[in-house]
Design a protein around this motif. Sequence first.
Motif, PDB file in Angstrom:
ATOM      1  N   GLY A  67       0.834  -1.200   0.000  1.00  0.00           N
ATOM      2  CA  GLY A  67       0.000   0.000   0.000  1.00  0.00           C
ATOM      3  C   GLY A  67       0.866   1.247   0.000  1.00  0.00           C
TER       4      GLY A  67
ATOM      5  N   ILE B 285       3.028   1.692  -3.328  1.00  0.00           N
ATOM      6  CA  ILE B 285       2.417   2.294  -4.504  1.00  0.00           C
ATOM      7  C   ILE B 285       2.173   3.778  -4.255  1.00  0.00           C
ATOM      8  CG2 ILE B 285       1.513   0.232  -5.594  1.00  0.00           C
ATOM      9  CD1 ILE B 285      -1.133   0.726  -4.396  1.00  0.00           C
ATOM     10  N   GLU B 286       2.021   4.160  -2.981  1.00  0.00           N
ATOM     11  CA  GLU B 286       1.869   5.581  -2.704  1.00  0.00           C
ATOM     12  C   GLU B 286       3.195   6.316  -2.882  1.00  0.00           C
ATOM     13  OE1 GLU B 286      -1.049   6.108  -3.107  1.00  0.00           O
ATOM     14  OE2 GLU B 286      -2.031   6.691  -1.257  1.00  0.00           O
TER      15      GLU B 286
ATOM     16  N   LEU C 207       5.422   5.444  -5.057  1.00  0.00           N
ATOM     17  CA  LEU C 207       5.539   5.580  -6.507  1.00  0.00           C
ATOM     18  C   LEU C 207       4.597   6.652  -7.031  1.00  0.00           C
ATOM     19  CD1 LEU C 207       5.956   2.027  -8.036  1.00  0.00           C
ATOM     20  CD2 LEU C 207       7.510   3.930  -8.195  1.00  0.00           C
ATOM     21  N   ALA C 208       3.391   6.721  -6.439  1.00  0.00           N
ATOM     22  CA  ALA C 208       2.422   7.728  -6.870  1.00  0.00           C
ATOM     23  C   ALA C 208       2.976   9.128  -6.647  1.00  0.00           C
ATOM     24  CB  ALA C 208       1.099   7.550  -6.131  1.00  0.00           C
TER      25      ALA C 208
ATOM     26  N   THR D 201       5.850  10.116  -7.310  1.00  0.00           N
ATOM     27  CA  THR D 201       6.739  10.514  -8.401  1.00  0.00           C
ATOM     28  C   THR D 201       5.956  10.824  -9.678  1.00  0.00           C
ATOM     29  OG1 THR D 201       7.014   8.270  -9.202  1.00  0.00           O
ATOM     30  CG2 THR D 201       8.528   8.991  -7.502  1.00  0.00           C
ATOM     31  N   THR D 202       4.644  10.584  -9.667  1.00  0.00           N
ATOM     32  CA  THR D 202       3.857  10.759 -10.892  1.00  0.00           C
ATOM     33  C   THR D 202       3.204  12.148 -10.924  1.00  0.00           C
ATOM     34  OG1 THR D 202       1.988   9.699  -9.823  1.00  0.00           O
ATOM     35  CG2 THR D 202       3.407   8.287 -11.132  1.00  0.00           C
ATOM     36  N   PRO D 203       2.689  12.554 -12.091  1.00  0.00           N
ATOM     37  CA  PRO D 203       2.329  13.962 -12.302  1.00  0.00           C
ATOM     38  C   PRO D 203       1.494  14.631 -11.213  1.00  0.00           C
ATOM     39  CG  PRO D 203       2.109  12.763 -14.317  1.00  0.00           C
ATOM     40  CD  PRO D 203       2.468  11.760 -13.289  1.00  0.00           C
ATOM     41  N   LYS D 204       0.568  13.927 -10.598  1.00  0.00           N
ATOM     42  CA  LYS D 204      -0.317  14.629  -9.673  1.00  0.00           C
ATOM     43  C   LYS D 204       0.423  15.161  -8.450  1.00  0.00           C
ATOM     44  CE  LYS D 204      -4.730  14.528  -7.465  1.00  0.00           C
ATOM     45  NZ  LYS D 204      -5.899  13.764  -7.093  1.00  0.00           N
ATOM     46  N   TYR D 205       1.309  14.369  -7.889  1.00  0.00           N
ATOM     47  CA  TYR D 205       2.025  14.809  -6.680  1.00  0.00           C
ATOM     48  C   TYR D 205       3.426  15.288  -6.997  1.00  0.00           C
ATOM     49  CZ  TYR D 205      -2.000  12.878  -4.477  1.00  0.00           C
ATOM     50  OH  TYR D 205      -3.295  12.635  -4.119  1.00  0.00           O
TER      51      TYR D 205
ATOM     52  N   GLU E  52       9.312  15.200  -8.011  1.00  0.00           N
ATOM     53  CA  GLU E  52      10.491  15.632  -8.771  1.00  0.00           C
ATOM     54  C   GLU E  52      10.652  17.139  -8.786  1.00  0.00           C
ATOM     55  OE1 GLU E  52      10.888  13.734 -12.560  1.00  0.00           O
ATOM     56  OE2 GLU E  52      10.794  11.733 -11.685  1.00  0.00           O
TER      57      GLU E  52
ATOM     58  N   CYS F 286      -1.779   4.475   7.327  1.00  0.00           N
ATOM     59  CA  CYS F 286      -1.954   3.138   6.757  1.00  0.00           C
ATOM     60  C   CYS F 286      -3.040   3.223   5.706  1.00  0.00           C
ATOM     61  CB  CYS F 286      -2.327   2.119   7.821  1.00  0.00           C
ATOM     62  SG  CYS F 286      -2.481   0.460   7.163  1.00  0.00           S
ATOM     63  N   ALA F 287      -2.692   3.357   4.448  1.00  0.00           N
ATOM     64  CA  ALA F 287      -1.366   3.621   3.929  1.00  0.00           C
ATOM     65  C   ALA F 287      -1.064   5.122   4.063  1.00  0.00           C
ATOM     66  CB  ALA F 287      -1.329   3.223   2.464  1.00  0.00           C
TER      67      ALA F 287
ATOM     68  N   ARG G  74      -0.455   8.752   3.158  1.00  0.00           N
ATOM     69  CA  ARG G  74      -0.930   9.469   1.968  1.00  0.00           C
ATOM     70  C   ARG G  74       0.240  10.174   1.300  1.00  0.00           C
ATOM     71  NH1 ARG G  74      -6.580   9.730   2.230  1.00  0.00           N
ATOM     72  NH2 ARG G  74      -6.722  11.331   0.656  1.00  0.00           N
ATOM     73  N   PRO G  75       0.151  10.379  -0.015  1.00  0.00           N
ATOM     74  CA  PRO G  75       1.264  11.020  -0.734  1.00  0.00           C
ATOM     75  C   PRO G  75       1.652  12.365  -0.127  1.00  0.00           C
ATOM     76  CG  PRO G  75      -0.314  10.169  -2.275  1.00  0.00           C
ATOM     77  CD  PRO G  75      -0.900   9.956  -0.930  1.00  0.00           C
TER      78      PRO G  75
ATOM     79  N   GLY H 210      -1.651  -4.213  -0.454  1.00  0.00           N
ATOM     80  CA  GLY H 210      -2.201  -2.877  -0.620  1.00  0.00           C
ATOM     81  C   GLY H 210      -2.816  -2.645  -1.980  1.00  0.00           C
ATOM     82  N   ILE H 211      -2.511  -3.492  -2.959  1.00  0.00           N
ATOM     83  CA  ILE H 211      -3.062  -3.278  -4.303  1.00  0.00           C
ATOM     84  C   ILE H 211      -4.379  -4.016  -4.431  1.00  0.00           C
ATOM     85  CG2 ILE H 211      -2.608  -3.407  -6.770  1.00  0.00           C
ATOM     86  CD1 ILE H 211       0.346  -3.538  -6.162  1.00  0.00           C
TER      87      ILE H 211
ATOM     88  N   MET I  89       4.002   7.665 -16.790  1.00  0.00           N
ATOM     89  CA  MET I  89       3.395   8.832 -16.140  1.00  0.00           C
ATOM     90  C   MET I  89       1.931   8.985 -16.557  1.00  0.00           C
ATOM     91  SD  MET I  89       5.646  10.251 -14.221  1.00  0.00           S
ATOM     92  CE  MET I  89       7.395  10.336 -13.931  1.00  0.00           C
TER      93      MET I  89
ATOM     94  N   TRP J  46      -0.299   6.365 -14.824  1.00  0.00           N
ATOM     95  CA  TRP J  46      -0.493   6.643 -13.405  1.00  0.00           C
ATOM     96  C   TRP J  46      -1.296   7.903 -13.189  1.00  0.00           C
ATOM     97  CZ3 TRP J  46       1.998   4.455  -8.757  1.00  0.00           C
ATOM     98  CH2 TRP J  46       2.417   3.148  -8.986  1.00  0.00           C
TER      99      TRP J  46
ATOM    100  N   ARG K 139      -4.762   6.783 -13.427  1.00  0.00           N
ATOM    101  CA  ARG K 139      -5.091   5.986 -12.258  1.00  0.00           C
ATOM    102  C   ARG K 139      -5.503   6.867 -11.080  1.00  0.00           C
ATOM    103  NH1 ARG K 139      -1.399   4.683  -8.405  1.00  0.00           N
ATOM    104  NH2 ARG K 139      -2.123   3.161  -6.916  1.00  0.00           N
ATOM    105  N   GLU K 140      -4.906   8.052 -10.985  1.00  0.00           N
ATOM    106  CA  GLU K 140      -5.230   8.955  -9.883  1.00  0.00           C
ATOM    107  C   GLU K 140      -6.723   9.278  -9.832  1.00  0.00           C
ATOM    108  OE1 GLU K 140      -3.652  10.190  -7.344  1.00  0.00           O
ATOM    109  OE2 GLU K 140      -1.742   9.227  -7.798  1.00  0.00           O
TER     110      GLU K 140
ATOM    111  N   VAL L 258      -5.800   3.703  -0.986  1.00  0.00           N
ATOM    112  CA  VAL L 258      -5.440   2.350  -1.402  1.00  0.00           C
ATOM    113  C   VAL L 258      -6.014   1.273  -0.479  1.00  0.00           C
ATOM    114  CG1 VAL L 258      -3.412   2.858  -2.772  1.00  0.00           C
ATOM    115  CG2 VAL L 258      -3.186   2.637  -0.324  1.00  0.00           C
ATOM    116  N   ILE L 259      -6.004   1.542   0.822  1.00  0.00           N
ATOM    117  CA  ILE L 259      -6.601   0.588   1.758  1.00  0.00           C
ATOM    118  C   ILE L 259      -7.765   1.315   2.396  1.00  0.00           C
ATOM    119  CG2 ILE L 259      -6.235  -0.675   3.891  1.00  0.00           C
ATOM    120  CD1 ILE L 259      -3.369  -1.074   3.039  1.00  0.00           C
TER     121      ILE L 259
END
Lengths: 151, 115, 359
Positions: A20, A23-24, A26-27, A29-33, A36, A115-116, A118-119, C66-67, C126, C129, C132-133, C147-148
């Motif tokens: 859980g 993946i958060e 990793l999330a 690093t993606t555009p929404k959050y 980088e 848990c989990a 949050r970003p 978690g997935i 990118m 994902w 996915r958001e 996620v959970i």
Amino acid sequence: MKKLAKSPWMLHYDASSCNGCDIEVLACTTPKYDIERFGIINTGDPFQADILLITGGVNAQCESVVKQLYEQMPNPKVVVAVGICACTGGVFKDCYNIKGGIDTVIPVDVYVPGCAARPQAIIDGVVKALEILEEKRKNYDKNADDGKGEN
Amino acid sequence: MEYANTIEPITLEQFMPQVIRFKMDNWRVAQLCAVRLPDGYELSYSFVKGYDMRTLRLTVATEESVPSITQVYPGAFLQENEAVELFGVKIESIQGDYHDKLYRIARPTPFKEKG
Amino acid sequence: MAKRSIVPFGPQHPVLPEPVHLDLVLEDEVVVEAVPSIGFVHRGLEKLVETKDFKEYVYIAERVCGICSFGHGLGYCQTLEQIMNLEVPPRARYLRTIWMEMSRIHSHLLWLGLLADAMGFESLFMESWKLREKILDMFDATTGGRVIFSVNCIGGVLKDMDETMLKNIVDTCNEMEKELKPIADAFLREYTTESRLRGLGVLPADQAVLAGAVGPMLRASGVAYDARKLGYAAYGDLDLEPITSSDGDSYARCEVRIKEISQSFDLIRQAAAKIPAGPIAVPVKGFPKGEYFTRIEQPRGEAIYYVKANGTKFIERFRLRTPTTSNIPPMLNMLKDCQLADVPLLILTIDPCISCTER
């Protein structure tokens, strides 16, 4: 090398977590959050990493891997424990195979509960870690100037 | 829509021939589960074909050994190793035997004792 | 004969979000044998049922992974409902279906992103994902978690959705379907991705069945088996055909998963249109006694839940056979005779979920 905290590289490792938090991470690093924007790059190589984002409660088998990754990272370095399992063991605390918390194995600088997690909380934790990294770098440089070498 | 989902007790002698019959009949092995009884183990092997599932139920004593089904279904090696390592079930000649090194847990056979 | 060498792969590896270790026996660049070594995420969750109240254990079951979190909660609850003869209200069954399909969309988009990343196609990672958001936002809006989200309970669900929320979900699905199109095209029509995936890791149907493959992996080899057809939750009332492909290669697996995302959009729309009014849970009385095997279709394939209860508040045994446990043996078959450079991609095409596998 004076401005290490301006572009730190991050390493992520899953030390027996449920995925859980991973993946958060990793999330983030993606555009929404987009972590980088702090100059952070997610690397897979411990030798190039400054920040270790680590999740999970550490079990008997991955203990040595966690230690090894930590030792392979160059000084100065910071460790961010992501998620409640990484902080204390969380719901897995009573399991027979869980040591309970990253700090039972390696020193942790920032704890991010949830848990989990949050970003937003993870990014907050990383930004806090950057300050600590900068602090550690100053001490590290000072020691290096004094000829004391490592830390 | 009702599909079969049965649990069939079976003896150790009938067990392997039945597994081979399943294989000839193109059933796939779906699941292997061990349960600790006070003086032995209860092993459940589930096979699926189409949407039907049949579970064979073996009851063995703690020290009694069970033949491995990996000679027939090689894909079962992970689950058989798991039963050996976590429960201490005696399974003979597994193809791809990890010798208790699958999970490398600190405590041997944690499921053998209750609580 | 070329000299053999052993290359360790993992547990910490750039393409793997989770730790798994493989010893690859190589002859020059070609893999002769792959020996998996797992256990980096083994926590021993099945043992916890002996010390946790059976209602409380729903939260542990959801944290197996978690997935696939929602599915594990659902599987555990359904097994106990069968044992205790609880009739779940229709509205709860529909809500479960909607959340389950949303989980599937989120899981498949996550996988598509990881696949793109493993191919070195970072912008596609990118994009996937980012899309996915939107689903995660819907989870957030309906349950409060990303996620959970612990929305299952034995006998029903804990949260309801009102009309506006259902409409909102359907609208988001329609919107996402449009946005999925260019991403799907990039995976299935772009010649770079196509040439990377076509013909890689072919798994014929008979081998897939024998080795025990499940889920998209099995369907990509042309076997139409989808545990949703068993009709649990509200799937029995909805129009659903298993999606298959005949090639059995990595491209087919990618294609099946992309089509399943569209199928999930469709199922959500059907469920939102048909959902009946009424209560969302029934009270649980007494303690469970008995045993039962449940099968449900997780995003990664068929998962089997087993509960043996003895009439006290502690369950005797809980067993979970996850899709990845079943998919590892066929993966090992696929890895034989492949190039070393293809190994990360092939591991990804089974959509491994290690924390499910090891529990």
